[in-house]
Design a protein around this motif. Structure first.
Motif, PDB file in Angstrom:
ATOM      1  N   LEU A 171      27.234  37.913 110.269  1.00 19.38           N
ATOM      2  CA  LEU A 171      27.666  37.407 111.615  1.00 19.38           C
ATOM      3  C   LEU A 171      26.424  36.237 111.766  1.00 19.38           C
ATOM      4  O   LEU A 171      25.272  36.383 111.537  1.00 19.38           O
ATOM      5  CB  LEU A 171      27.505  38.591 112.696  1.00 19.38           C
ATOM      6  CG  LEU A 171      28.526  39.596 112.286  1.00 19.38           C
ATOM      7  CD1 LEU A 171      28.211  40.762 113.446  1.00 19.38           C
ATOM      8  CD2 LEU A 171      29.834  39.251 112.564  1.00 19.38           C
ATOM      9  N   PHE A 172      27.157  35.189 112.531  1.00 21.22           N
ATOM     10  CA  PHE A 172      26.322  34.140 112.935  1.00 21.22           C
ATOM     11  C   PHE A 172      26.458  34.064 114.466  1.00 21.22           C
ATOM     12  O   PHE A 172      27.372  34.468 114.930  1.00 21.22           O
ATOM     13  CB  PHE A 172      26.527  32.953 112.047  1.00 21.22           C
ATOM     14  CG  PHE A 172      27.844  32.354 112.191  1.00 21.22           C
ATOM     15  CD1 PHE A 172      28.209  31.753 113.386  1.00 21.22           C
ATOM     16  CD2 PHE A 172      28.708  32.149 111.305  1.00 21.22           C
ATOM     17  CE1 PHE A 172      29.411  31.191 113.420  1.00 21.22           C
ATOM     18  CE2 PHE A 172      30.011  31.733 111.197  1.00 21.22           C
ATOM     19  CZ  PHE A 172      30.463  31.380 112.479  1.00 21.22           C
ATOM     20  N   SER A 173      25.649  33.045 115.116  1.00 16.07           N
ATOM     21  CA  SER A 173      25.781  32.537 116.598  1.00 16.07           C
ATOM     22  C   SER A 173      25.552  31.171 116.525  1.00 16.07           C
ATOM     23  O   SER A 173      24.787  30.552 115.791  1.00 16.07           O
ATOM     24  CB  SER A 173      24.490  33.135 117.477  1.00 16.07           C
ATOM     25  OG  SER A 173      24.638  34.854 117.301  1.00 16.07           O
ATOM     26  N   ALA A 174      26.525  30.589 117.360  1.00 13.34           N
ATOM     27  CA  ALA A 174      26.290  29.013 117.455  1.00 13.34           C
ATOM     28  C   ALA A 174      24.872  28.678 117.888  1.00 13.34           C
ATOM     29  O   ALA A 174      24.266  29.601 118.673  1.00 13.34           O
ATOM     30  CB  ALA A 174      27.186  28.863 118.746  1.00 13.34           C
TER      31      ALA A 174
ATOM     32  N   TYR B 276      31.345  34.826 106.543  1.00  8.25           N
ATOM     33  CA  TYR B 276      30.187  34.460 107.774  1.00  8.25           C
ATOM     34  C   TYR B 276      31.254  33.958 108.876  1.00  8.25           C
ATOM     35  O   TYR B 276      31.953  33.091 108.759  1.00  8.25           O
ATOM     36  CB  TYR B 276      29.418  33.184 107.263  1.00  8.25           C
ATOM     37  CG  TYR B 276      28.450  33.817 106.299  1.00  8.25           C
ATOM     38  CD1 TYR B 276      26.962  33.666 106.778  1.00  8.25           C
ATOM     39  CD2 TYR B 276      28.470  33.927 104.825  1.00  8.25           C
ATOM     40  CE1 TYR B 276      25.979  34.038 105.782  1.00  8.25           C
ATOM     41  CE2 TYR B 276      27.663  34.352 104.131  1.00  8.25           C
ATOM     42  CZ  TYR B 276      26.403  34.411 104.515  1.00  8.25           C
ATOM     43  OH  TYR B 276      25.356  34.708 103.496  1.00  8.25           O
TER      44      TYR B 276
ATOM     45  N   ASP C  58      35.655  31.998 120.093  1.00 12.00           N
ATOM     46  CA  ASP C  58      34.324  31.587 119.899  1.00 12.00           C
ATOM     47  C   ASP C  58      34.189  30.438 118.998  1.00 12.00           C
ATOM     48  O   ASP C  58      33.567  30.486 117.972  1.00 12.00           O
ATOM     49  CB  ASP C  58      33.133  32.653 119.543  1.00 12.00           C
ATOM     50  CG  ASP C  58      31.812  32.141 119.603  1.00 12.00           C
ATOM     51  OD1 ASP C  58      31.683  31.240 120.212  1.00 12.00           O
ATOM     52  OD2 ASP C  58      31.173  32.922 118.820  1.00 12.00           O
TER      53      ASP C  58
ATOM     54  N   VAL D  43      33.603  27.236 116.770  1.00 11.27           N
ATOM     55  CA  VAL D  43      32.552  26.419 116.379  1.00 11.27           C
ATOM     56  C   VAL D  43      32.945  25.193 115.175  1.00 11.27           C
ATOM     57  O   VAL D  43      33.975  25.489 114.503  1.00 11.27           O
ATOM     58  CB  VAL D  43      31.517  27.484 115.898  1.00 11.27           C
ATOM     59  CG1 VAL D  43      30.808  28.159 116.746  1.00 11.27           C
ATOM     60  CG2 VAL D  43      31.895  28.023 114.547  1.00 11.27           C
TER      61      VAL D  43
ATOM     62  N   THR E 215      34.629  36.089 117.123  1.00 15.64           N
ATOM     63  CA  THR E 215      35.699  35.580 116.242  1.00 15.64           C
ATOM     64  C   THR E 215      36.363  36.705 115.233  1.00 15.64           C
ATOM     65  O   THR E 215      37.609  37.114 115.106  1.00 15.64           O
ATOM     66  CB  THR E 215      35.306  34.551 115.185  1.00 15.64           C
ATOM     67  OG1 THR E 215      35.094  33.426 116.166  1.00 15.64           O
ATOM     68  CG2 THR E 215      36.570  33.977 114.433  1.00 15.64           C
TER      69      THR E 215
ATOM     70  N   THR F 168      28.873  24.916 119.052  1.00 13.97           N
ATOM     71  CA  THR F 168      30.237  25.355 119.910  1.00 13.97           C
ATOM     72  C   THR F 168      30.968  24.118 120.172  1.00 13.97           C
ATOM     73  O   THR F 168      30.304  23.052 120.534  1.00 13.97           O
ATOM     74  CB  THR F 168      29.839  25.957 121.216  1.00 13.97           C
ATOM     75  OG1 THR F 168      29.013  27.150 121.258  1.00 13.97           O
ATOM     76  CG2 THR F 168      30.898  26.042 122.409  1.00 13.97           C
TER      77      THR F 168
ATOM     78  N   HIS G 223      37.126  29.793 113.476  1.00 16.53           N
ATOM     79  CA  HIS G 223      37.858  30.317 114.692  1.00 16.53           C
ATOM     80  C   HIS G 223      38.871  31.147 114.185  1.00 16.53           C
ATOM     81  O   HIS G 223      39.290  31.094 112.875  1.00 16.53           O
ATOM     82  CB  HIS G 223      38.044  29.436 115.818  1.00 16.53           C
ATOM     83  CG  HIS G 223      39.134  28.471 115.553  1.00 16.53           C
ATOM     84  ND1 HIS G 223      38.732  27.414 114.626  1.00 16.53           N
ATOM     85  CD2 HIS G 223      40.381  28.305 116.048  1.00 16.53           C
ATOM     86  CE1 HIS G 223      39.959  26.671 114.653  1.00 16.53           C
ATOM     87  NE2 HIS G 223      40.910  27.268 115.327  1.00 16.53           N
TER      88      HIS G 223
ATOM     89  N   SER H  60      31.396  34.354 113.426  1.00 15.92           N
ATOM     90  CA  SER H  60      30.963  35.123 114.855  1.00 15.92           C
ATOM     91  C   SER H  60      31.399  36.139 115.129  1.00 15.92           C
ATOM     92  O   SER H  60      32.559  36.707 114.748  1.00 15.92           O
ATOM     93  CB  SER H  60      31.175  33.847 115.824  1.00 15.92           C
ATOM     94  OG  SER H  60      32.599  33.888 116.421  1.00 15.92           O
ATOM     95  N   SER H  61      30.854  37.077 115.744  1.00 16.54           N
ATOM     96  CA  SER H  61      31.125  38.433 116.507  1.00 16.54           C
ATOM     97  C   SER H  61      32.601  38.170 117.102  1.00 16.54           C
ATOM     98  O   SER H  61      33.442  39.200 116.758  1.00 16.54           O
ATOM     99  CB  SER H  61      29.892  38.959 117.119  1.00 16.54           C
ATOM    100  OG  SER H  61      30.464  40.252 117.613  1.00 16.54           O
TER     101      SER H  61
END
Length: 140
Positions: free
Chosen positions: A99-102, A79, A124, A126, A84, A117, A58, A81-82
């Motif tokens: 970019l990654f997603s939870a 790496y 965002d 994680v 963040t 999350t 974060h 999140s979008s």
């Protein structure tokens, strides 16, 4: 085969953890200056080059203080999140982002990383589950 986990620091002054195998080296968060990060790596007997990625949990300063200078010096992709990424005031020099997603696993070298999350006052936030060589570790 071996997995090494070195907590370089955890607290309001900075957060960073090294996860390494024979093939892959990840830095989870970059909460210390480049100079302090390298000093802490040296203190645990690790070299300050050859990183495959910097993985960010974060945007709070104690997790990203050294991110830009480390990413540029190490030539390692970030790496993140979008949400963040959007929450961090970037200079124009850093361009290597993944970019990654939870909830969606990604792989860096021989380490599978699954962000999940967590409750925290950030865009965002994680934590990470890391799987490699039959070993599973959580970094929260």
């Amino acid at each position: 085969m071996s997995v090494r986990i070195s907590v370089l620091g955890s607290g309001s002054r900075g957060n960073s953890t090294l996860i390494s195998t024979e093939k892959t080296r990840l830095l989870i968060d970059a909460g210390f200056s480049k100079r302090e990060t390298y000093a802490r790596l040296n203190a645990v007997g690790e070299r300050s080059n050859g990183f495959d990625a910097i993985v960010i949990s974060h945007e709070h300063i104690d997790h990203v203080r050294g991110l830009e200078t480390l990413a540029l010096d190490l030539k390692a992709p970030i790496y993140i999140s979008s949400a963040t990424r959007e929450a961090i005031p970037w200079g124009r020099r850093v361009q290597a982002f993944e970019l990654f997603s939870a909830g969606k696993m990604f792989t860096v070298g021989d380490i599978e990383v699954t962000p999940f999350t967590i409750p925290h006052d950030a865009a965002d936030p994680v934590a990470f589950r890391l799987d490699t060589q039959g070993i599973r570790v959580g970094v929260v």
